[in-house]
Motif scaffolding. Structure first.
Motif, PDB file in Angstrom:
ATOM      1  N   PHE A  51      -7.280   3.631  46.199  1.00 58.91           N
ATOM      2  CA  PHE A  51      -8.947   4.336  45.080  1.00 58.91           C
ATOM      3  C   PHE A  51      -9.148   4.948  46.022  1.00 58.91           C
ATOM      4  O   PHE A  51      -8.867   5.527  47.006  1.00 58.91           O
ATOM      5  N   MET A  52      -9.297   6.551  44.881  1.00 60.17           N
ATOM      6  CA  MET A  52      -9.378   7.954  45.028  1.00 60.17           C
ATOM      7  C   MET A  52     -11.631   7.702  44.935  1.00 60.17           C
ATOM      8  O   MET A  52     -11.574   7.181  44.092  1.00 60.17           O
ATOM      9  N   GLU A  53     -11.509   8.356  46.331  1.00 62.04           N
ATOM     10  CA  GLU A  53     -13.339   8.569  46.768  1.00 62.04           C
ATOM     11  C   GLU A  53     -13.250   9.679  46.071  1.00 62.04           C
ATOM     12  O   GLU A  53     -13.714  10.242  46.131  1.00 62.04           O
ATOM     13  N   SER A  54     -13.838   9.492  44.811  1.00 58.32           N
ATOM     14  CA  SER A  54     -14.891  10.183  44.292  1.00 58.32           C
ATOM     15  C   SER A  54     -16.193   9.628  42.792  1.00 58.32           C
ATOM     16  O   SER A  54     -15.580   8.365  43.402  1.00 58.32           O
ATOM     17  N   HIS A  55     -16.843   9.961  43.082  1.00 59.44           N
ATOM     18  CA  HIS A  55     -17.937   9.386  41.968  1.00 59.44           C
ATOM     19  C   HIS A  55     -17.350  10.091  39.911  1.00 59.44           C
ATOM     20  O   HIS A  55     -17.710  10.672  39.519  1.00 59.44           O
ATOM     21  N   PRO A  56     -17.479   8.562  39.257  1.00 61.68           N
ATOM     22  CA  PRO A  56     -16.797   7.169  39.711  1.00 61.68           C
ATOM     23  C   PRO A  56     -15.566   7.596  40.151  1.00 61.68           C
ATOM     24  O   PRO A  56     -14.593   8.099  40.730  1.00 61.68           O
ATOM     25  N   VAL A  57     -15.464   6.116  41.143  1.00 60.16           N
ATOM     26  CA  VAL A  57     -13.759   5.944  41.908  1.00 60.16           C
ATOM     27  C   VAL A  57     -12.783   6.306  40.929  1.00 60.16           C
ATOM     28  O   VAL A  57     -12.752   5.797  39.671  1.00 60.16           O
ATOM     29  N   GLN A  58     -11.798   6.848  41.481  1.00 54.96           N
ATOM     30  CA  GLN A  58     -10.925   6.414  40.629  1.00 54.96           C
ATOM     31  C   GLN A  58      -9.459   6.080  40.680  1.00 54.96           C
ATOM     32  O   GLN A  58      -9.251   5.957  41.906  1.00 54.96           O
ATOM     33  N   VAL A  59      -8.465   5.596  39.814  1.00 56.17           N
ATOM     34  CA  VAL A  59      -6.941   5.277  40.036  1.00 56.17           C
ATOM     35  C   VAL A  59      -6.465   6.204  39.089  1.00 56.17           C
ATOM     36  O   VAL A  59      -6.380   6.198  38.211  1.00 56.17           O
ATOM     37  N   ASP A  60      -4.916   5.695  39.629  1.00 51.24           N
ATOM     38  CA  ASP A  60      -4.113   6.541  39.037  1.00 51.24           C
ATOM     39  C   ASP A  60      -3.142   5.055  38.342  1.00 51.24           C
ATOM     40  O   ASP A  60      -2.467   4.275  39.478  1.00 51.24           O
ATOM     41  N   LEU A  61      -2.937   4.857  37.142  1.00 53.65           N
ATOM     42  CA  LEU A  61      -1.896   4.246  36.898  1.00 53.65           C
ATOM     43  C   LEU A  61      -0.147   4.691  35.942  1.00 53.65           C
ATOM     44  O   LEU A  61      -0.614   5.809  36.187  1.00 53.65           O
ATOM     45  N   GLU A  62       0.783   4.064  36.338  1.00 50.50           N
ATOM     46  CA  GLU A  62       2.224   4.600  35.067  1.00 50.50           C
ATOM     47  C   GLU A  62       2.468   3.433  35.026  1.00 50.50           C
ATOM     48  O   GLU A  62       2.850   2.036  34.819  1.00 50.50           O
ATOM     49  N   LEU A  63       2.486   3.979  33.861  1.00 52.60           N
ATOM     50  CA  LEU A  63       3.306   3.199  32.662  1.00 52.60           C
ATOM     51  C   LEU A  63       5.018   3.317  32.496  1.00 52.60           C
ATOM     52  O   LEU A  63       5.613   5.097  32.544  1.00 52.60           O
ATOM     53  N   ILE A  64       5.611   2.058  33.240  1.00 51.43           N
ATOM     54  CA  ILE A  64       6.864   1.639  33.502  1.00 51.43           C
ATOM     55  C   ILE A  64       7.871   1.241  31.771  1.00 51.43           C
ATOM     56  O   ILE A  64       7.651   0.370  31.795  1.00 51.43           O
ATOM     57  N   HIS A  65       8.449   2.071  31.372  1.00 51.80           N
ATOM     58  CA  HIS A  65       8.560   2.240  30.295  1.00 51.80           C
ATOM     59  C   HIS A  65      10.872   1.515  30.911  1.00 51.80           C
ATOM     60  O   HIS A  65      11.238   2.458  30.807  1.00 51.80           O
ATOM     61  N   ASP A  66      10.934   0.780  29.771  1.00 50.24           N
ATOM     62  CA  ASP A  66      12.927   0.081  29.673  1.00 50.24           C
ATOM     63  C   ASP A  66      13.114  -0.452  28.579  1.00 50.24           C
ATOM     64  O   ASP A  66      12.922  -1.013  27.875  1.00 50.24           O
ATOM     65  N   GLY A  67      13.531   0.992  28.121  1.00 48.14           N
ATOM     66  CA  GLY A  67      14.087   0.794  26.966  1.00 48.14           C
ATOM     67  C   GLY A  67      15.891   0.015  26.917  1.00 48.14           C
ATOM     68  O   GLY A  67      16.301  -0.297  25.578  1.00 48.14           O
ATOM     69  N   HIS A  68      16.030  -0.784  28.108  1.00 48.69           N
ATOM     70  CA  HIS A  68      17.617  -1.291  28.162  1.00 48.69           C
ATOM     71  C   HIS A  68      18.021  -0.541  27.281  1.00 48.69           C
ATOM     72  O   HIS A  68      19.430  -1.089  26.410  1.00 48.69           O
ATOM     73  N   GLY A  69      18.493   0.489  27.632  1.00 49.48           N
ATOM     74  CA  GLY A  69      19.685   2.152  26.977  1.00 49.48           C
ATOM     75  C   GLY A  69      20.018   1.869  25.897  1.00 49.48           C
ATOM     76  O   GLY A  69      20.509   1.822  24.810  1.00 49.48           O
ATOM     77  N   TRP A 115     -11.101  -3.790  43.205  1.00 46.88           N
ATOM     78  CA  TRP A 115     -12.688  -3.144  43.619  1.00 46.88           C
ATOM     79  C   TRP A 115     -13.825  -4.406  44.046  1.00 46.88           C
ATOM     80  O   TRP A 115     -14.478  -4.056  44.597  1.00 46.88           O
ATOM     81  N   PHE A 116     -13.920  -5.262  43.970  1.00 45.51           N
ATOM     82  CA  PHE A 116     -15.172  -6.808  44.410  1.00 45.51           C
ATOM     83  C   PHE A 116     -14.442  -6.195  45.684  1.00 45.51           C
ATOM     84  O   PHE A 116     -15.504  -6.419  46.521  1.00 45.51           O
ATOM     85  N   GLU A 117     -13.628  -6.687  46.350  1.00 42.86           N
ATOM     86  CA  GLU A 117     -13.010  -6.337  47.729  1.00 42.86           C
ATOM     87  C   GLU A 117     -13.608  -5.276  48.260  1.00 42.86           C
ATOM     88  O   GLU A 117     -14.085  -5.359  49.553  1.00 42.86           O
ATOM     89  N   ALA A 118     -13.162  -4.119  47.976  1.00 40.99           N
ATOM     90  CA  ALA A 118     -13.046  -3.563  48.600  1.00 40.99           C
ATOM     91  C   ALA A 118     -14.575  -2.730  48.524  1.00 40.99           C
ATOM     92  O   ALA A 118     -15.192  -1.975  49.930  1.00 40.99           O
ATOM     93  N   TYR A 119     -15.743  -2.680  47.678  1.00 41.38           N
ATOM     94  CA  TYR A 119     -16.396  -2.203  47.676  1.00 41.38           C
ATOM     95  C   TYR A 119     -17.857  -3.102  48.012  1.00 41.38           C
ATOM     96  O   TYR A 119     -18.936  -3.047  47.944  1.00 41.38           O
ATOM     97  N   GLY A 120     -17.649  -4.951  47.386  1.00 40.77           N
ATOM     98  CA  GLY A 120     -18.465  -5.720  47.451  1.00 40.77           C
ATOM     99  C   GLY A 120     -19.740  -5.600  46.522  1.00 40.77           C
ATOM    100  O   GLY A 120     -20.862  -6.083  47.026  1.00 40.77           O
ATOM    101  N   THR A 121     -19.483  -4.889  45.562  1.00 41.90           N
ATOM    102  CA  THR A 121     -20.964  -5.184  44.079  1.00 41.90           C
ATOM    103  C   THR A 121     -20.422  -5.853  43.328  1.00 41.90           C
ATOM    104  O   THR A 121     -19.278  -5.627  43.202  1.00 41.90           O
ATOM    105  N   ASP A 122     -21.169  -5.794  42.668  1.00 36.66           N
ATOM    106  CA  ASP A 122     -20.490  -7.395  41.399  1.00 36.66           C
ATOM    107  C   ASP A 122     -20.971  -6.731  40.340  1.00 36.66           C
ATOM    108  O   ASP A 122     -20.530  -6.571  39.299  1.00 36.66           O
TER     109      ASP A 122
END
Length: 102
Positions: free
Chosen positions: A38-56, A78-85
């Motif tokens: 998690f990147m600590e900012s307000h709000p917290v941010q995450v980077d996701l990467e979409l992986i594409h396999d076109g099988h050639g 998030w729940f584990e890291a920040y303890g809020t519901d």
């Protein structure tokens, strides 16, 4: 990249990503990957990467499809890291950003 980003939306605990790509002769598989940080900012941010396999796939049809991915692992981390519901996470991907509130 191997695809063109079209749109993104949140549906409950899922993210729907619509993309377009060249192909038509092979099954294309997509995975959404997160490095677990998690990147600590307000709000917290995450980077996701979409992986594409076109099988050639060398075919040239221009395909648009929507892919659904569960965000439950992100919410559980998030729940584990920040303890809020409740929380808000800014999800950043290659070509999009969207807010996930739970």
């Amino acid at each position: 990249s191997e695809y063109d980003f079209e749109s993104v939306s949140i549906d409950g605990d899922d993210i729907l990503i619509t993309i377009s790509y060249g192909g038509g002769c092979e099954d294309h598989h997509f995975r959404l990957c997160w490095d677990g940080s998690f990147m600590e900012s307000h709000p917290v941010q995450v980077d996701l990467e979409l992986i594409h396999d076109g099988h050639g796939d060398a075919c040239l049809a221009y395909i648009t499809s929507t892919h659904r991915f569960s965000l439950v692992p992100l919410k559980e981390a998030w729940f584990e890291a920040y303890g809020t519901d409740t929380g808000t996470i800014m999800i950043n991907g290659d070509g999009f950003s969207t807010l996930y509130e739970f």
